[in-house]
Design an enzyme around this catalytic site. Structure first.
Site, short mmCIF file in Angstrom:
data_model
loop_
_atom_site.label_atom_id
_atom_site.label_comp_id
_atom_site.label_asym_id
_atom_site.label_seq_id
_atom_site.Cartn_x
_atom_site.Cartn_y
_atom_site.Cartn_z
N GLY A 169 -4.59 11.97 -6.26
CA GLY A 169 -3.68 10.82 -6.08
C GLY A 169 -3.57 9.94 -7.31
O GLY A 169 -3.55 10.41 -8.44
N ILE A 170 -3.51 8.64 -7.06
CA ILE A 170 -3.30 7.68 -8.14
C ILE A 170 -4.45 7.73 -9.15
O ILE A 170 -4.24 7.68 -10.35
CB ILE A 170 -3.13 6.26 -7.55
CG1 ILE A 170 -1.83 6.19 -6.72
CG2 ILE A 170 -3.13 5.21 -8.64
CD1 ILE A 170 -1.65 4.91 -5.92
N ASP A 185 -15.82 10.15 -7.93
CA ASP A 185 -15.32 10.24 -6.55
C ASP A 185 -16.50 10.58 -5.64
O ASP A 185 -17.58 10.91 -6.13
CB ASP A 185 -14.19 11.27 -6.42
CG ASP A 185 -13.18 10.87 -5.34
OD1 ASP A 185 -13.58 10.75 -4.16
OD2 ASP A 185 -12.00 10.65 -5.67
N ALA A 208 -6.54 -6.20 17.69
CA ALA A 208 -7.07 -6.19 19.06
C ALA A 208 -7.76 -4.86 19.38
O ALA A 208 -8.60 -4.80 20.28
CB ALA A 208 -5.93 -6.42 20.06
N ASN A 225 0.72 -6.22 6.67
CA ASN A 225 1.30 -5.03 7.28
C ASN A 225 0.70 -4.84 8.68
O ASN A 225 -0.51 -5.00 8.84
CB ASN A 225 0.97 -3.81 6.42
CG ASN A 225 1.99 -2.72 6.58
OD1 ASN A 225 3.02 -2.92 7.23
ND2 ASN A 225 1.71 -1.57 6.02
N TYR A 227 -7.22 -3.72 5.77
CA TYR A 227 -6.77 -3.23 4.46
C TYR A 227 -6.11 -4.38 3.66
O TYR A 227 -6.44 -4.60 2.48
CB TYR A 227 -5.79 -2.09 4.67
CG TYR A 227 -5.27 -1.44 3.42
CD1 TYR A 227 -6.06 -0.57 2.68
CD2 TYR A 227 -3.97 -1.69 2.98
CE1 TYR A 227 -5.57 0.04 1.53
CE2 TYR A 227 -3.47 -1.08 1.84
CZ TYR A 227 -4.27 -0.22 1.11
OH TYR A 227 -3.77 0.38 -0.02
P1 NAD Z 1 -5.99 8.76 -1.94
O1 NAD Z 1 -6.55 8.68 -0.56
O2 NAD Z 1 -5.09 9.90 -2.28
O3 NAD Z 1 -7.18 8.75 -3.02
C1 NAD Z 1 -8.24 7.83 -2.92
C2 NAD Z 1 -9.47 8.44 -3.58
O4 NAD Z 1 -10.55 7.50 -3.45
C3 NAD Z 1 -9.90 9.74 -2.88
O5 NAD Z 1 -10.11 10.76 -3.83
C4 NAD Z 1 -11.19 9.33 -2.18
O6 NAD Z 1 -12.13 10.39 -2.04
C5 NAD Z 1 -11.71 8.23 -3.10
N1 NAD Z 1 -12.67 7.38 -2.42
C6 NAD Z 1 -12.58 6.86 -1.16
N2 NAD Z 1 -13.71 6.20 -0.86
C7 NAD Z 1 -14.54 6.30 -1.93
C8 NAD Z 1 -15.84 5.83 -2.22
N3 NAD Z 1 -16.57 5.15 -1.30
N4 NAD Z 1 -16.40 6.12 -3.41
C9 NAD Z 1 -15.72 6.84 -4.34
N5 NAD Z 1 -14.46 7.32 -4.12
C10 NAD Z 1 -13.89 7.04 -2.93
O7 NAD Z 1 -5.31 7.35 -2.19
P2 NAD Z 1 -4.18 6.91 -3.26
O8 NAD Z 1 -2.90 6.84 -2.56
O9 NAD Z 1 -4.30 7.69 -4.51
O10 NAD Z 1 -4.65 5.40 -3.50
C11 NAD Z 1 -5.43 4.98 -4.61
C12 NAD Z 1 -5.56 3.47 -4.57
O11 NAD Z 1 -4.26 2.87 -4.55
C13 NAD Z 1 -6.28 2.95 -3.31
O12 NAD Z 1 -7.06 1.82 -3.66
C14 NAD Z 1 -5.13 2.54 -2.42
O13 NAD Z 1 -5.52 1.56 -1.49
C15 NAD Z 1 -4.15 2.01 -3.43
N6 NAD Z 1 -2.75 1.99 -2.98
C16 NAD Z 1 -2.06 3.14 -2.72
C17 NAD Z 1 -0.75 3.06 -2.32
C18 NAD Z 1 0.09 4.30 -2.05
O14 NAD Z 1 1.26 4.14 -1.72
N7 NAD Z 1 -0.42 5.49 -2.18
C19 NAD Z 1 -0.14 1.83 -2.14
C20 NAD Z 1 -0.86 0.68 -2.40
C21 NAD Z 1 -2.17 0.77 -2.83
#
Ligand code: NAD
Length: 450
Positions: free
Chosen positions: A223-224, A243, A300, A349, A355
């Protein structure tokens, strides 16, 4: 999950049909590639009234575009409105942009330069705040994949006269394909120079500005986070990709691809900061808190464990590791901390009280710690607040809500992980010293929390 609608509107019959039905018309966004690193065309430099800063032309040249005061089809327009200090002066903003706004090339950029609204002069404050409403509205109406931003330069607080010098890295980012999914944003630069007291750190290799720096990215398996790791590696950083141990295989694949080091570690582990420090014996130049989870339920129906796990991963572990890594000097002088908020933390949201609380907490952290980390450690602290980004997290969102999330922004499409990564890389630049305590929404100017 592919955006089939964006694909459809890219075809002639699809465009015809969706136009007839009055549906959104997303323009394909042109992002950075090695072959096309710059916007395609000149940069039109305009001034509303008299400028209140020096060095704007020099700062604009760092964009790599040809700067001109006349152009038929500019790829970018920068309006210096730093001198606008009265309501009547706003007429100069209209007079400068009204004749040229239509000539902006598709996928173009408009950047308005303003100053920080004055606490002592309510006329200046009104005029400068007016620019925010102007920029946010123009962002909504400009269309064709173009974007509009406001950059505030701290005129009053700079001793010896105000200069746009510190805006270089910000203009380079905003006036490039790297900021394709950023629109309607206000960026307020600081006058503090935390690195050395002498202004932004110069970049020795423009193609690899992070050379010599070690960057740690949490949640980097996919992901990001994987995109952030990739863009920071592209910019020359040595990357440590962290990770959870459960994602070890995916993490190692990502790390191998980037020539990065994999660090399988749960960021909530009590010794996480200690293990990060051990993995970076030479210290960290960049720390990116990206790991995040959702555990959605209406309040809730939300059990305490779902609440607690989200706060723990998204906020508490960020606070703990940041404190520890700053205290131990693991984050070196001139270092950059970038955390990940969300537009949910700004707008709220349904089903995401946990969150949104965690992500709003990140905004509080960044705003409070930024100035102190700069003063005490020479480190900047900023956050990205992504909107709807196409990842596994958003692929899991129910179809109707997913489609709404994609379209309800000025660019009528979701962003890609690389869009967030480019914003992180801008914060991480050695010459982004004046960018501190900022929260940049990477959301295509989402209607939610816009
Ligand atoms: P994703 O679920 O694809 O990836 C998140 C990664 O974080 C995963 O690889 C997961 O294993 C890792 N992770 C989770 N808990 C962990 C921990 N305790 N220790 C180490 N690694 C851990 O999510 P994403 O969409 O790539 O999101 C990345 C960030 O961007 C997050 O903080 C998310 O809240 C934020 N975000 C995403 C979006 C979106 O539209 N995708 C929007 C707003 C914010």
């Amino acid at each position: 999950m592919a955006d089939r609608y964006l694909h459809l509107t890219g075809t002639a019959p699809g465009r015809f049909l969706t136009r007839r039905l009055g549906l959104p018309q997303p323009a394909p966004l042109r992002r950075w590639t090695l072959e096309t690193p710059h916007l395609d065309g000149p940069l039109l430099h305009l001034t509303a009234g008299a400028s209140a800063v020096t060095g704007v032309a020099e700062a604009l040249r760092t964009s790599g575009l040809t700067v001109t005061e006349r152009a038929d089809r500019p790829a970018a327009i920068v309006l210096d409105a730093t001198g606008v200090a009265t309501a009547a002066g706003l007429g100069d903003v209209h007079a400068a942009l009204h004749p040229v706004v239509r000539s902006l090339a598709p996928g173009g950029r408009i950047v308005v330069l303003g100053t920080v609204p004055s606490p002592d002069d309510h006329h200046q404050a009104a005029a400068q705040q007016a620019l925010e409403g102007f920029v946010r509205s123009l962002g909504k109406e400009i269309g064709r994949g173009s974007t509009v931003q406001l950059v505030r330069i701290p005129v009053a607080r700079i001793p010896g006269g105000a200069s746009a010098h510190a805006a270089g890295s910000t203009l380079r980012f905003l006036l490039s394909p790297r900021s394709a999914y950023v629109s309607g944003q206000v960026i307020e630069l600081t006058s503090a120079a935390p690195d050395s007291g002498s202004g932004p750190t110069p970049i020795t290799d423009p193609a690899a500005p992070l050379t010599g720096r070690t960057a740690l990215v949490t949640g980097a398996a996919r992901g990001i986070g994987a995109a952030v790791a990739s863009v920071l590696a592209r910019d020359g950083a040595r990357v440590i990709a962290l990770d959870v141990p459960g994602a070890r295989e995916e993490l190692e694949r990502t790390a191998d691809r980037l020539g990065a080091t994999a660090l399988p570690l749960d960021i909530t582990a009590p010794d996480a900061a200690h293990r990060i420090a051990a993995a970076a014996p030479g210290g960290l130049g960049v720390l990116v808190h990206n790991a995040g989870i959702t555990r959605d339920r209406r309040l809730a129906n939300m059990p305490a464990d779902r609440w607690a796990s989200v706060i723990e991963v998204n906020l508490d572990s960020v606070l703990r590791t940041t404190d520890e890594l700053l205290k131990t000097g693991t984050i070196t002088r001139g270092g950059r901390i970038v955390a990940t908020a969300s537009i949910a933390g700004i707008a709220g949201n349904t089903g995401q009280t946990n969150y949104a609380a965690s992500k709003a907490g990140i905004i509080g952290l960044v705003r409070s710690l930024g100035p102190r980390a700069a003063a005490d450690h020479g480190v900047t602290v900023n956050a990205v607040a992504p909107g709807f980004i196409e990842t596994k997290m958003t692929a899991a969102v129910p179809l109707f809500i997913r489609e709404a999330g994609r379209r309800m922004n000025s660019l009528s499409q979701g962003g890609l992980p690389v869009d967030v990564a480019e914003a992180v890389a801008w914060f991480a630049q050695p010459d982004s010293t004046a960018v501190n305590g900022q929260v940049l929404r990477v959301c295509g100017q989402s209607l939610l929390g816009a």
